[in-house]
Design a protein around this motif. Structure first.
Motif, mmCIF file in Angstrom:
data_model
loop_
_atom_site.group_PDB
_atom_site.id
_atom_site.type_symbol
_atom_site.label_atom_id
_atom_site.label_comp_id
_atom_site.label_asym_id
_atom_site.label_seq_id
_atom_site.Cartn_x
_atom_site.Cartn_y
_atom_site.Cartn_z
ATOM 1 N N ALA A 1 -5.341 25.786 11.015
ATOM 2 C CA ALA A 1 -4.763 26.160 12.300
ATOM 3 C C ALA A 1 -5.676 25.757 13.448
ATOM 4 O O ALA A 1 -6.860 26.095 13.478
ATOM 5 C CB ALA A 1 -4.517 27.668 12.340
ATOM 6 N N GLY A 2 -5.118 25.012 14.395
ATOM 7 C CA GLY A 2 -5.862 24.572 15.559
ATOM 8 C C GLY A 2 -6.937 23.551 15.275
ATOM 9 O O GLY A 2 -7.712 23.199 16.178
ATOM 10 N N SER A 3 -6.993 23.029 14.064
ATOM 11 C CA SER A 3 -8.161 22.243 13.647
ATOM 12 C C SER A 3 -7.818 20.964 12.904
ATOM 13 O O SER A 3 -8.692 20.391 12.236
ATOM 14 C CB SER A 3 -9.071 23.122 12.777
ATOM 15 O OG SER A 3 -9.439 24.306 13.455
ATOM 16 N N ALA A 4 -6.585 20.494 12.992
ATOM 17 C CA ALA A 4 -6.223 19.193 12.422
ATOM 18 C C ALA A 4 -6.507 18.141 13.484
ATOM 19 O O ALA A 4 -5.617 17.675 14.194
ATOM 20 C CB ALA A 4 -4.754 19.169 11.998
ATOM 21 N N LEU A 5 -7.782 17.764 13.607
ATOM 22 C CA LEU A 5 -8.263 16.998 14.756
ATOM 23 C C LEU A 5 -8.902 15.676 14.353
ATOM 24 O O LEU A 5 -9.700 15.112 15.100
ATOM 25 C CB LEU A 5 -9.264 17.855 15.545
ATOM 26 C CG LEU A 5 -8.668 19.147 16.132
ATOM 27 C CD1 LEU A 5 -9.760 20.036 16.706
ATOM 28 C CD2 LEU A 5 -7.631 18.829 17.196
ATOM 29 N N LEU A 6 -8.533 15.158 13.186
ATOM 30 C CA LEU A 6 -9.063 13.881 12.698
ATOM 31 C C LEU A 6 -10.581 13.916 12.555
ATOM 32 O O LEU A 6 -11.262 12.906 12.730
ATOM 33 C CB LEU A 6 -8.626 12.724 13.605
ATOM 34 C CG LEU A 6 -7.120 12.476 13.691
ATOM 35 C CD1 LEU A 6 -6.825 11.367 14.710
ATOM 36 C CD2 LEU A 6 -6.536 12.114 12.327
ATOM 37 N N ASP A 7 -11.127 15.092 12.218
ATOM 38 C CA ASP A 7 -12.568 15.221 12.046
ATOM 39 C C ASP A 7 -13.029 14.444 10.817
ATOM 40 O O ASP A 7 -12.423 14.553 9.739
ATOM 41 C CB ASP A 7 -12.954 16.691 11.871
ATOM 42 C CG ASP A 7 -12.791 17.488 13.155
ATOM 43 O OD1 ASP A 7 -13.217 16.981 14.206
ATOM 44 O OD2 ASP A 7 -12.254 18.608 13.101
ATOM 45 N N PRO A 8 -14.102 13.667 10.925
ATOM 46 C CA PRO A 8 -14.587 12.908 9.766
ATOM 47 C C PRO A 8 -14.943 13.776 8.567
ATOM 48 O O PRO A 8 -14.723 13.374 7.423
ATOM 49 C CB PRO A 8 -15.820 12.182 10.319
ATOM 50 C CG PRO A 8 -15.570 12.064 11.784
ATOM 51 C CD PRO A 8 -14.838 13.309 12.161
ATOM 52 N N PHE A 9 -15.475 14.988 8.805
ATOM 53 C CA PHE A 9 -15.845 15.839 7.666
ATOM 54 C C PHE A 9 -14.614 16.325 6.908
ATOM 55 O O PHE A 9 -14.665 16.544 5.695
ATOM 56 C CB PHE A 9 -16.719 17.013 8.105
ATOM 57 C CG PHE A 9 -16.166 17.842 9.232
ATOM 58 C CD1 PHE A 9 -15.181 18.787 9.020
ATOM 59 C CD2 PHE A 9 -16.653 17.670 10.519
ATOM 60 C CE1 PHE A 9 -14.677 19.551 10.056
ATOM 61 C CE2 PHE A 9 -16.157 18.434 11.571
ATOM 62 C CZ PHE A 9 -15.168 19.381 11.349
ATOM 63 N N THR A 10 -13.482 16.486 7.610
ATOM 64 C CA THR A 10 -12.239 16.837 6.910
ATOM 65 C C THR A 10 -11.746 15.658 6.083
ATOM 66 O O THR A 10 -11.290 15.828 4.948
ATOM 67 C CB THR A 10 -11.169 17.279 7.916
ATOM 68 O OG1 THR A 10 -11.639 18.405 8.655
ATOM 69 C CG2 THR A 10 -9.874 17.663 7.206
ATOM 70 N N ALA A 11 -11.847 14.458 6.637
ATOM 71 C CA ALA A 11 -11.462 13.269 5.871
ATOM 72 C C ALA A 11 -12.307 13.150 4.611
ATOM 73 O O ALA A 11 -11.793 12.808 3.534
ATOM 74 C CB ALA A 11 -11.617 12.018 6.738
ATOM 75 N N ARG A 12 -13.606 13.442 4.710
ATOM 76 C CA ARG A 12 -14.462 13.352 3.523
ATOM 77 C C ARG A 12 -14.105 14.420 2.504
ATOM 78 O O ARG A 12 -14.173 14.189 1.292
ATOM 79 C CB ARG A 12 -15.930 13.438 3.934
ATOM 80 C CG ARG A 12 -16.428 12.183 4.661
ATOM 81 C CD ARG A 12 -17.926 12.197 4.837
ATOM 82 N NE ARG A 12 -18.360 13.166 5.835
ATOM 83 C CZ ARG A 12 -18.465 12.902 7.136
ATOM 84 N NH1 ARG A 12 -18.155 11.699 7.601
ATOM 85 N NH2 ARG A 12 -18.896 13.834 7.975
ATOM 86 N N ALA A 13 -13.729 15.618 2.977
ATOM 87 C CA ALA A 13 -13.290 16.661 2.045
ATOM 88 C C ALA A 13 -12.032 16.230 1.300
ATOM 89 O O ALA A 13 -11.905 16.445 0.082
ATOM 90 C CB ALA A 13 -13.051 17.970 2.797
#
Length: 395
Positions: free
Chosen positions: A213-225
């Protein structure tokens, strides 16, 4: 909290009893499921992200037992928004052999008070409570307890009146999904009735839900996860949070999407990967963000949001949902020439203009329980059936 009876079994809560979490943190009194690993959490100090990833959307205890009574001690963290209507207690869903059987909540717990105007948050520790499900059949059965999708939940103890063992692997495909608060499950009735959970059940797959929530922001660390999480099927729902946080302009958005997809593909080079654009959200179709609380509505005790941007700012590269949909379609078409397992789904096919009159978004951003069901049914029909990108082999 109930007293443990001498003939009851207390089973340690370990990773082999949990599905849907990427990491299990040992706390002073129990364990805390996380949906992002520690390395990712260490790379961002944002309080919204910390809260969202600790809320166990899609996380469930899964075990096999003859138990007729199950007790779970837990310490939830309740959210309070001053001026807004009180939030109900988080819901735990009990599924037995895949069928919804019962629901419950845990009272008490800690409190996180969040100022909607400033984002400032204050945490007040509170006591644990006990969830109890009784009257179950004494036959051997697979039990699932879906944790509240919108309530950080520390798990302290699992007690049963018969031994527990991990449920066997049913060999189902794993679907890894990432998206915003709508994917997280905002305003769904319960954790097993968020749209991804409903779609997963219809598709016969195991869900790992990284809706944040509020955090689907194309963050690189999410992509790595996402890259590092084993999965057979992947989907990325991109767009709404980038508008309602007013985080970037079109010049940054396009390479950020490419970079996100490149990273995910490093770990899943040939898995079906579905890029989903935003569902219809009238306030941000042509008006940029940020989203802001509607103070007039708050004054009457209602929580609603408004678009605080100016449509004229699109000319300077500010993002709207319309701009994002067009650009995502173009990016996927460009990449699909070299990536035959990459697919695109227009979010308006899940919730579009014809749905707004019948099922409007109550706070202008988030779907209600009925709309979650509609989105889940439509996603399953578009993705998991014979013509869809997630169709089983040989379908």
């Amino acid at each position: 909290m109930s007293t443990t009876q001498p003939d009851w079994t207390t089973t340690p809560i370990t990773a082999d009893l949990l599905r849907g979490a990427l990491e299990l943190e040992r706390t002073e009194h129990g364990v805390l499921p996380h949906r992002l690993p520690a390395r990712a959490r260490a790379q961002c100090a944002d309080g919204q992200l910390a809260m969202a990833q600790s809320q166990p959307s899609g996380v469930r205890l899964v075990f096999r037992t003859r138990a007729t009574t199950v007790e779970l001690d837990a310490r939830p963290t309740k959210r309070v928004y001053p001026g807004a209507p009180p939030r109900p207690d988080g819901v735990y869903d009990l599924l037995v052999d895949g069928r919804m059987t019962d629901r419950g909540s845990v009272a008490g717990g800690s409190t996180l008070t969040i100022d909607l105007a400033t984002g400032a948050a204050t945490h007040r520790p509170g006591p644990a409570g006990t969830l109890r499900f009784a009257g179950l059949s004494d036959a051997v059965k697979d039990v699932e307890i879906w944790l509240p999708h919108n309530e950080t939940t520390e798990l302290l103890a699992l007690r049963t009146d018969a031994p527990v063992e991990p449920a066997p692997d049913r060999g189902r495909r794993v679907w890894l999904h990432h998206g915003s608060s709508i994917s997280h499950g905002s305003d769904a009735a319960s954790p097993s009735t968020t749209w991804p959970a409903l779609a997963a059940r219809r598709g016969g797959v195991e869900l790992i839900n990284l809706g944040l929530a509020g955090s689907a922001l194309l963050d690189p660390f999410t992509a790595r996860a996402l890259r590092d999480t084993p999965a057979d099927l992947l989907s990325l729902k991109i767009g709404l949070n980038l508008v309602n946080t007013d985080l970037m302009r079109l010049r940054a958005f396009t390479p950020a999407v490419h970079g996100f997809l490149d990273t995910v593909r490093e770990g899943h080079p040939t898995a079906p990967l579905l890029v989903v654009s935003p569902i219809l959200c009238p306030i941000h179709e042509d008006t940029p963000g940020p989203s802001a609380p509607d103070t007039a509505a708050l004054a009457t005790g209602r929580l609603r949001f408004r678009a605080a941007g100016n449509p004229a700012e699109r000319a300077s590269g500010k993002l709207t949902l319309g701009v994002i949909r067009d650009e995502l379609a173009r990016i996927v078409a460009q990449r699909a020439a070299e990536d035959p397992h990459l697919y695109h789904l227009d979010g308006r096919d899940l919730y579009g203009p014809a749905d707004v009159a019948e099922l409007p978004l109550p706070d202008e951003l988030h779907p209600d329980a009925a709309t979650h069901r509609r989105i889940g049914e439509r996603f399953a029909a578009l993705a998991f059936t014979a013509e869809g990108p997630f169709a089983p082999a040989g379908a």
